[in-house]
Design a protein around this motif. Sequence first.
Motif, PDB file in Angstrom:
ATOM      1  N   SER A  99       0.839  -1.205   0.000  1.00 26.84           N
ATOM      2  CA  SER A  99       0.000   0.000   0.000  1.00 26.84           C
ATOM      3  C   SER A  99       0.865   1.242   0.000  1.00 26.84           C
ATOM      4  O   SER A  99       1.810   1.347   0.782  1.00 26.84           O
ATOM      5  N   PRO A 100       0.530   2.188  -0.867  1.00 26.77           N
ATOM      6  CA  PRO A 100       1.263   3.464  -0.832  1.00 26.77           C
ATOM      7  C   PRO A 100       0.803   4.286   0.359  1.00 26.77           C
ATOM      8  O   PRO A 100      -0.321   4.167   0.815  1.00 26.77           O
ATOM      9  N   GLY A 101       1.684   5.106   0.850  1.00 24.96           N
ATOM     10  CA  GLY A 101       1.339   6.009   1.935  1.00 24.96           C
ATOM     11  C   GLY A 101       1.684   7.423   1.528  1.00 24.96           C
ATOM     12  O   GLY A 101       2.478   7.644   0.626  1.00 24.96           O
ATOM     13  N   GLY A 102       1.100   8.368   2.134  1.00 28.66           N
ATOM     14  CA  GLY A 102       1.364   9.758   1.783  1.00 28.66           C
ATOM     15  C   GLY A 102       0.652  10.142   0.498  1.00 28.66           C
ATOM     16  O   GLY A 102       0.189   9.296  -0.255  1.00 28.66           O
ATOM     17  N   GLY A 103       0.589  11.413   0.234  1.00 32.38           N
ATOM     18  CA  GLY A 103      -0.152  11.908  -0.918  1.00 32.38           C
ATOM     19  C   GLY A 103       0.436  11.509  -2.253  1.00 32.38           C
ATOM     20  O   GLY A 103      -0.271  11.215  -3.190  1.00 32.38           O
ATOM     21  N   GLN A 104       1.741  11.481  -2.411  1.00 35.39           N
ATOM     22  CA  GLN A 104       2.381  11.191  -3.686  1.00 35.39           C
ATOM     23  C   GLN A 104       3.226   9.925  -3.611  1.00 35.39           C
ATOM     24  O   GLN A 104       4.272   9.840  -4.234  1.00 35.39           O
ATOM     25  N   SER A 105       2.797   8.941  -2.862  1.00 33.52           N
ATOM     26  CA  SER A 105       3.535   7.684  -2.683  1.00 33.52           C
ATOM     27  C   SER A 105       4.927   7.932  -2.126  1.00 33.52           C
ATOM     28  O   SER A 105       5.903   7.352  -2.573  1.00 33.52           O
ATOM     29  N   THR A 106       5.018   8.843  -1.172  1.00 31.12           N
ATOM     30  CA  THR A 106       6.306   9.119  -0.540  1.00 31.12           C
ATOM     31  C   THR A 106       6.573   8.159   0.602  1.00 31.12           C
ATOM     32  O   THR A 106       7.627   8.209   1.219  1.00 31.12           O
ATOM     33  N   ALA A 118      -1.958 -23.168   9.141  1.00 30.92           N
ATOM     34  CA  ALA A 118      -1.060 -24.277   8.827  1.00 30.92           C
ATOM     35  C   ALA A 118       0.118 -23.829   7.966  1.00 30.92           C
ATOM     36  O   ALA A 118       1.139 -24.497   7.911  1.00 30.92           O
ATOM     37  N   ASP A 119      -0.025 -22.681   7.284  1.00 27.53           N
ATOM     38  CA  ASP A 119       1.032 -22.197   6.397  1.00 27.53           C
ATOM     39  C   ASP A 119       2.097 -21.386   7.118  1.00 27.53           C
ATOM     40  O   ASP A 119       3.222 -21.282   6.646  1.00 27.53           O
ATOM     41  N   GLY A 120       1.739 -20.774   8.236  1.00 26.06           N
ATOM     42  CA  GLY A 120       2.702 -19.969   8.977  1.00 26.06           C
ATOM     43  C   GLY A 120       2.072 -19.429  10.236  1.00 26.06           C
ATOM     44  O   GLY A 120       0.858 -19.238  10.302  1.00 26.06           O
ATOM     45  N   GLY A 121       2.893 -19.180  11.225  1.00 29.39           N
ATOM     46  CA  GLY A 121       2.380 -18.698  12.498  1.00 29.39           C
ATOM     47  C   GLY A 121       2.591 -17.214  12.725  1.00 29.39           C
ATOM     48  O   GLY A 121       2.111 -16.666  13.697  1.00 29.39           O
ATOM     49  N   ARG A 122       3.326 -16.556  11.819  1.00 32.03           N
ATOM     50  CA  ARG A 122       3.614 -15.135  12.000  1.00 32.03           C
ATOM     51  C   ARG A 122       3.253 -14.361  10.744  1.00 32.03           C
ATOM     52  O   ARG A 122       3.340 -14.877   9.633  1.00 32.03           O
ATOM     53  N   ALA A 123       2.856 -13.130  10.933  1.00 34.12           N
ATOM     54  CA  ALA A 123       2.624 -12.197   9.833  1.00 34.12           C
ATOM     55  C   ALA A 123       3.702 -11.124   9.925  1.00 34.12           C
ATOM     56  O   ALA A 123       4.208 -10.831  11.008  1.00 34.12           O
ATOM     57  N   PHE A 124       4.050 -10.528   8.799  1.00 33.04           N
ATOM     58  CA  PHE A 124       5.171  -9.595   8.742  1.00 33.04           C
ATOM     59  C   PHE A 124       4.737  -8.244   8.180  1.00 33.04           C
ATOM     60  O   PHE A 124       3.789  -8.152   7.409  1.00 33.04           O
ATOM     61  N   TYR A 125       5.468  -7.210   8.564  1.00 33.74           N
ATOM     62  CA  TYR A 125       5.184  -5.839   8.165  1.00 33.74           C
ATOM     63  C   TYR A 125       6.512  -5.158   7.852  1.00 33.74           C
ATOM     64  O   TYR A 125       7.466  -5.269   8.616  1.00 33.74           O
ATOM     65  N   VAL A 126       6.559  -4.477   6.723  1.00 34.23           N
ATOM     66  CA  VAL A 126       7.737  -3.703   6.364  1.00 34.23           C
ATOM     67  C   VAL A 126       7.255  -2.373   5.786  1.00 34.23           C
ATOM     68  O   VAL A 126       6.184  -2.302   5.183  1.00 34.23           O
ATOM     69  N   ASP A 127       8.012  -1.308   6.038  1.00 37.27           N
ATOM     70  CA  ASP A 127       7.605  -0.002   5.525  1.00 37.27           C
ATOM     71  C   ASP A 127       8.824   0.774   5.034  1.00 37.27           C
ATOM     72  O   ASP A 127       9.939   0.267   5.020  1.00 37.27           O
ATOM     73  N   ASP A 128       8.586   2.019   4.636  1.00 38.94           N
ATOM     74  CA  ASP A 128       9.638   2.840   4.048  1.00 38.94           C
ATOM     75  C   ASP A 128      10.767   3.182   5.021  1.00 38.94           C
ATOM     76  O   ASP A 128      11.824   3.618   4.603  1.00 38.94           O
ATOM     77  N   SER A 129      10.569   2.957   6.306  1.00 32.67           N
ATOM     78  CA  SER A 129      11.656   3.203   7.263  1.00 32.67           C
ATOM     79  C   SER A 129      12.739   2.133   7.159  1.00 32.67           C
ATOM     80  O   SER A 129      13.826   2.300   7.684  1.00 32.67           O
ATOM     81  N   GLY A 130      12.412   1.017   6.508  1.00 32.82           N
ATOM     82  CA  GLY A 130      13.372  -0.063   6.340  1.00 32.82           C
ATOM     83  C   GLY A 130      13.322  -1.103   7.435  1.00 32.82           C
ATOM     84  O   GLY A 130      14.051  -2.081   7.391  1.00 32.82           O
ATOM     85  N   SER A 131      12.457  -0.908   8.420  1.00 34.16           N
ATOM     86  CA  SER A 131      12.370  -1.882   9.502  1.00 34.16           C
ATOM     87  C   SER A 131      11.313  -2.927   9.188  1.00 34.16           C
ATOM     88  O   SER A 131      10.317  -2.650   8.530  1.00 34.16           O
TER      89      SER A 131
END
Length: 148
Positions: A99-106, A118-131
């Motif tokens: 998903s884009p964030g900010g007005g101009q995909s910044t 059964a496919d996995g026990g964790r969900a993951f999140y990554v963003d523009d901060s690099g974390s």
Amino acid sequence: MRKKGFTLIELMIVVVIIAIIAVIAVPNLLESRKAANESAAIGNCKTILNCQFQFRTLKKATLNNAPRYAAGFPELVQHALLDSGFSDGNKQSYNYILSPGGGQSTQFTCVCSPVSAADGGRAFYVDDSGSMTYSTGPYPNSASAGLD
């Protein structure tokens, strides 16, 4: 004269031994599969992150002379930064939502969650901060535990 062969009791013992081995091995096999799916999801999230950073540095990615991130997977695939396997947002038993964030995909966020428990026990999140973070629930957020 005695016929050569196995008795019914001998065959039953062999079947019981095979069943015991299967009961021990199958859960370990399922856990290994789940761990492999999670490992692939982490790698895919890192790939998406790197592709977004590469996209941002492309001259084609500027909008009003301001660098921006891709608005979705089709844009990354179109510029040959990401393989077409991500076009539908599903890969290796995980769903990916970019998903884009900010007005101009910044800014951008990418959430990666397993198709089923059964496919996995964790969900993951990554963003523009690099974390990158994870959670044991279906939808991770930045308040979840971090990954190195």
